[in-house]
Design a protein around this motif. Structure first.
Motif, mmCIF file in Angstrom:
data_model
loop_
_atom_site.group_PDB
_atom_site.id
_atom_site.type_symbol
_atom_site.label_atom_id
_atom_site.label_comp_id
_atom_site.label_asym_id
_atom_site.label_seq_id
_atom_site.Cartn_x
_atom_site.Cartn_y
_atom_site.Cartn_z
ATOM 1 N N ASN A 12 2.913 -3.466 -25.822
ATOM 2 C CA ASN A 12 1.292 -3.981 -26.384
ATOM 3 C C ASN A 12 0.627 -2.629 -27.231
ATOM 4 O O ASN A 12 0.081 -3.197 -28.286
ATOM 5 C CB ASN A 12 0.594 -4.363 -25.337
ATOM 6 C CG ASN A 12 0.997 -5.859 -24.861
ATOM 7 O OD1 ASN A 12 1.952 -6.379 -25.668
ATOM 8 N ND2 ASN A 12 1.023 -6.252 -23.667
ATOM 9 N N ILE A 13 0.493 -1.661 -26.623
ATOM 10 C CA ILE A 13 0.021 -0.466 -27.450
ATOM 11 C C ILE A 13 0.823 -0.253 -28.763
ATOM 12 O O ILE A 13 0.050 -0.262 -29.656
ATOM 13 C CB ILE A 13 0.021 0.915 -26.618
ATOM 14 C CG1 ILE A 13 -0.802 0.670 -25.486
ATOM 15 C CG2 ILE A 13 -0.320 1.897 -27.109
ATOM 16 C CD1 ILE A 13 -0.834 1.757 -24.225
ATOM 17 N N ILE A 14 2.133 -0.259 -28.956
ATOM 18 C CA ILE A 14 2.871 -0.095 -30.121
ATOM 19 C C ILE A 14 2.309 -1.195 -31.007
ATOM 20 O O ILE A 14 2.288 -1.096 -32.487
ATOM 21 C CB ILE A 14 4.298 0.025 -29.951
ATOM 22 C CG1 ILE A 14 4.528 1.245 -29.220
ATOM 23 C CG2 ILE A 14 4.782 -0.025 -31.327
ATOM 24 C CD1 ILE A 14 6.169 1.308 -28.716
ATOM 25 N N ALA A 15 2.181 -2.413 -30.615
ATOM 26 C CA ALA A 15 1.773 -3.748 -31.322
ATOM 27 C C ALA A 15 0.453 -3.755 -31.820
ATOM 28 O O ALA A 15 -0.067 -4.685 -32.414
ATOM 29 C CB ALA A 15 2.233 -4.879 -30.642
ATOM 30 N N LYS A 16 -0.269 -2.675 -31.040
ATOM 31 C CA LYS A 16 -1.725 -2.801 -31.293
ATOM 32 C C LYS A 16 -2.477 -4.070 -30.600
ATOM 33 O O LYS A 16 -3.751 -4.422 -31.176
ATOM 34 C CB LYS A 16 -2.040 -2.245 -32.822
ATOM 35 C CG LYS A 16 -1.784 -1.181 -33.337
ATOM 36 C CD LYS A 16 -2.067 -0.780 -34.634
ATOM 37 C CE LYS A 16 -1.510 0.545 -35.123
ATOM 38 N NZ LYS A 16 -2.240 0.929 -36.511
ATOM 39 N N ILE A 17 -1.842 -4.537 -29.661
ATOM 40 C CA ILE A 17 -2.448 -5.573 -28.721
ATOM 41 C C ILE A 17 -3.609 -4.919 -27.962
ATOM 42 O O ILE A 17 -4.462 -5.609 -27.522
ATOM 43 C CB ILE A 17 -1.572 -6.433 -28.192
ATOM 44 C CG1 ILE A 17 -0.428 -7.214 -29.473
ATOM 45 C CG2 ILE A 17 -1.974 -7.635 -27.320
ATOM 46 C CD1 ILE A 17 0.491 -8.040 -28.796
ATOM 47 N N GLU A 18 -3.002 -3.710 -27.339
ATOM 48 C CA GLU A 18 -3.831 -3.042 -26.381
ATOM 49 C C GLU A 18 -4.150 -1.653 -27.072
ATOM 50 O O GLU A 18 -3.259 -1.136 -27.874
ATOM 51 C CB GLU A 18 -3.028 -2.754 -25.094
ATOM 52 C CG GLU A 18 -2.787 -4.010 -24.166
ATOM 53 C CD GLU A 18 -3.757 -4.431 -23.306
ATOM 54 O OE1 GLU A 18 -4.785 -3.875 -23.406
ATOM 55 O OE2 GLU A 18 -3.603 -5.509 -22.836
ATOM 56 N N THR A 19 -5.273 -1.193 -26.702
ATOM 57 C CA THR A 19 -5.854 0.108 -27.277
ATOM 58 C C THR A 19 -5.763 1.237 -26.097
ATOM 59 O O THR A 19 -6.319 1.054 -24.997
ATOM 60 C CB THR A 19 -7.144 -0.058 -27.952
ATOM 61 O OG1 THR A 19 -7.296 -1.175 -28.584
ATOM 62 C CG2 THR A 19 -7.783 1.335 -28.420
ATOM 63 N N PRO A 20 -4.927 2.351 -26.297
ATOM 64 C CA PRO A 20 -5.102 3.274 -25.499
ATOM 65 C C PRO A 20 -6.419 4.048 -24.939
ATOM 66 O O PRO A 20 -7.140 3.974 -26.091
ATOM 67 C CB PRO A 20 -3.948 4.240 -25.855
ATOM 68 C CG PRO A 20 -4.130 4.191 -27.427
ATOM 69 C CD PRO A 20 -4.503 2.498 -27.541
ATOM 70 N N ASP A 21 -6.511 4.535 -23.766
ATOM 71 C CA ASP A 21 -7.627 5.129 -23.410
ATOM 72 C C ASP A 21 -7.645 6.532 -24.136
ATOM 73 O O ASP A 21 -8.851 6.842 -24.530
ATOM 74 C CB ASP A 21 -7.644 5.193 -21.933
ATOM 75 C CG ASP A 21 -7.691 4.095 -21.168
ATOM 76 O OD1 ASP A 21 -8.335 3.094 -21.750
ATOM 77 O OD2 ASP A 21 -7.352 4.121 -20.163
ATOM 78 N N HIS A 22 -6.600 7.302 -24.311
ATOM 79 C CA HIS A 22 -6.515 8.580 -24.935
ATOM 80 C C HIS A 22 -5.111 8.397 -25.678
ATOM 81 O O HIS A 22 -4.207 7.721 -25.247
ATOM 82 C CB HIS A 22 -6.565 9.502 -23.876
ATOM 83 C CG HIS A 22 -7.742 9.668 -23.277
ATOM 84 N ND1 HIS A 22 -8.913 10.030 -23.694
ATOM 85 C CD2 HIS A 22 -8.071 9.351 -21.923
ATOM 86 C CE1 HIS A 22 -9.847 9.963 -22.769
ATOM 87 N NE2 HIS A 22 -9.590 9.475 -21.616
ATOM 88 N N GLY A 23 -4.987 9.273 -26.576
ATOM 89 C CA GLY A 23 -3.690 9.587 -27.345
ATOM 90 C C GLY A 23 -3.729 9.036 -28.663
ATOM 91 O O GLY A 23 -4.674 8.277 -29.027
ATOM 92 N N GLN A 24 -2.312 9.269 -29.244
ATOM 93 C CA GLN A 24 -2.458 9.023 -30.735
ATOM 94 C C GLN A 24 -1.223 7.715 -30.968
ATOM 95 O O GLN A 24 0.012 8.007 -30.382
ATOM 96 C CB GLN A 24 -2.117 10.242 -31.491
ATOM 97 C CG GLN A 24 -1.885 9.937 -32.816
ATOM 98 C CD GLN A 24 -1.259 11.230 -33.534
ATOM 99 O OE1 GLN A 24 -1.359 12.189 -33.163
ATOM 100 N NE2 GLN A 24 -0.906 11.288 -34.999
ATOM 101 N N VAL A 25 -1.426 6.809 -31.816
ATOM 102 C CA VAL A 25 -0.509 5.859 -32.035
ATOM 103 C C VAL A 25 -0.298 5.905 -33.552
ATOM 104 O O VAL A 25 -1.280 5.783 -34.289
ATOM 105 C CB VAL A 25 -0.822 4.490 -31.482
ATOM 106 C CG1 VAL A 25 0.071 3.306 -31.980
ATOM 107 C CG2 VAL A 25 -1.088 4.280 -30.080
ATOM 108 N N SER A 26 0.898 6.048 -34.174
ATOM 109 C CA SER A 26 1.157 6.143 -35.429
ATOM 110 C C SER A 26 2.368 5.232 -35.901
ATOM 111 O O SER A 26 3.459 5.293 -35.266
ATOM 112 C CB SER A 26 1.429 7.404 -35.800
ATOM 113 O OG SER A 26 1.936 7.352 -37.440
ATOM 114 N N ILE A 27 2.201 4.165 -36.373
ATOM 115 C CA ILE A 27 3.169 3.136 -36.810
ATOM 116 C C ILE A 27 3.382 3.284 -38.389
ATOM 117 O O ILE A 27 2.478 2.596 -39.135
ATOM 118 C CB ILE A 27 2.999 1.700 -36.174
ATOM 119 C CG1 ILE A 27 2.708 1.779 -34.842
ATOM 120 C CG2 ILE A 27 4.385 0.763 -36.696
ATOM 121 C CD1 ILE A 27 3.832 2.217 -33.927
ATOM 122 N N ASN A 28 4.524 3.460 -38.981
ATOM 123 C CA ASN A 28 4.951 3.642 -40.422
ATOM 124 C C ASN A 28 5.417 2.108 -40.579
ATOM 125 O O ASN A 28 6.926 2.122 -40.312
ATOM 126 C CB ASN A 28 5.478 4.673 -40.843
ATOM 127 C CG ASN A 28 4.843 5.999 -40.525
ATOM 128 O OD1 ASN A 28 3.716 6.118 -40.711
ATOM 129 N ND2 ASN A 28 5.446 7.100 -40.126
#
Length: 255
Positions: free
Chosen positions: A52-68
């Protein structure tokens, strides 16, 4: 890397107003174009939350998500949900459900239906096209959901227990079809499964997670070349790798 997660931390509020419940702890993940990575771990450790975090359904409390996601003509993330039945529209036919993603991308309904029908025929995906989703078997519903995602040829694919409701014959056939389509499209893929054999058969790397809050316990390279045949599951090499994964898993979950 197409999917890049760095230092992901995620907690959820307690239902009893107690302290927050940590789910993911300083989690890193890199999945390049064309790679299939499986995630295996204890129940409730955060595997679906990770997707869900990868799909941006959930937002992490901390950290970096990058999807190209590649160019603008290609869907960035295709997601086959574990609760796939809730993702199908009961007022639409099976064919219209399969074609939904194409319509959402702007194709006229007739053209979307035509492309969906062509895809289904090409890959011998058999279910009653004009039945509504609630008139289909559970296995047929899951096939519709898989078709809806794969028809769009997304740049990144998330699969959460994608074959759980299929019988062995259908599961083996769909596993090989999904591998073939993902390899051809060079999608970066993360698959979650509670079946060790399935994780190893599908992927090039298995990531074993700890109990909650999930962190990476161990990474297992899966050395078997594609294309794969299901006779691989009976080989001594496959059995040895399975044993290593199960031993590490049991060490984590047993008291």
């Amino acid at each position: 890397m197409t999917i890049h997660l760095k230092g992901i931390t995620k907690s959820f509020p307690s239902v009893n107003s107690g302290p927050d419940i940590p789910v993911l702890d300083n989690f890193d993940l890199d999945v390049p174009d064309g790679a299939i990575v499986s995630v295996f771990g204890p129940n409730g450790c955060g595997k679906t939350t990770l997707l869900n975090i990868i799909a941006k359904i959930e937002t992490p409390d901390h950290g970096q998500v990058s999807i190209n996601g590649g160019d603008n003509q290609r869907l960035s993330v295709g997601y086959v949900f574990q609760n796939f039945r809730d993702a199908l529209f009961p007022w639409q036919t099976a064919l219209d459900n399969a074609a939904f993603g194409l319509r959402a991308q702007g194709l006229p309904s007739a053209e979307a239906r035509e492309q969906a029908e062509s895809f289904l025929k090409q890959h011998h995906l058999d279910f009653p096209r004009n039945n509504y989703s609630y008139q289909l078997s559970i296995g047929q519903q899951q096939t519709v959901m898989l078709s809806r995602t794969l028809i769009q040829s997304p740049a990144n694919v998330l699969l959460d227990e994608p074959f759980a409701s299929l019988d062995h014959t259908a599961r083996f056939r769909m596993q090989n079809l999904v591998i073939s389509l993902l390899r051809a499209s060079k999608a970066a893929t993360v698959v979650v499964s509670h079946d060790v054999d399935e994780c190893l058969y599908l992927s090039q790397e298995l990531i074993l997670l700890s109990k909650r809050p999930a962190r990476v316990l161990k990474r297992f390279a899966v050395p078997f070349p594609y294309p794969r045949e299901h006779s691989l599951l009976a080989s001594s090499e496959f059995a040895a790798l399975r044993q290593d994964v199960v031993a590490a898993f049991l060490k984590e979950v047993q008291p």
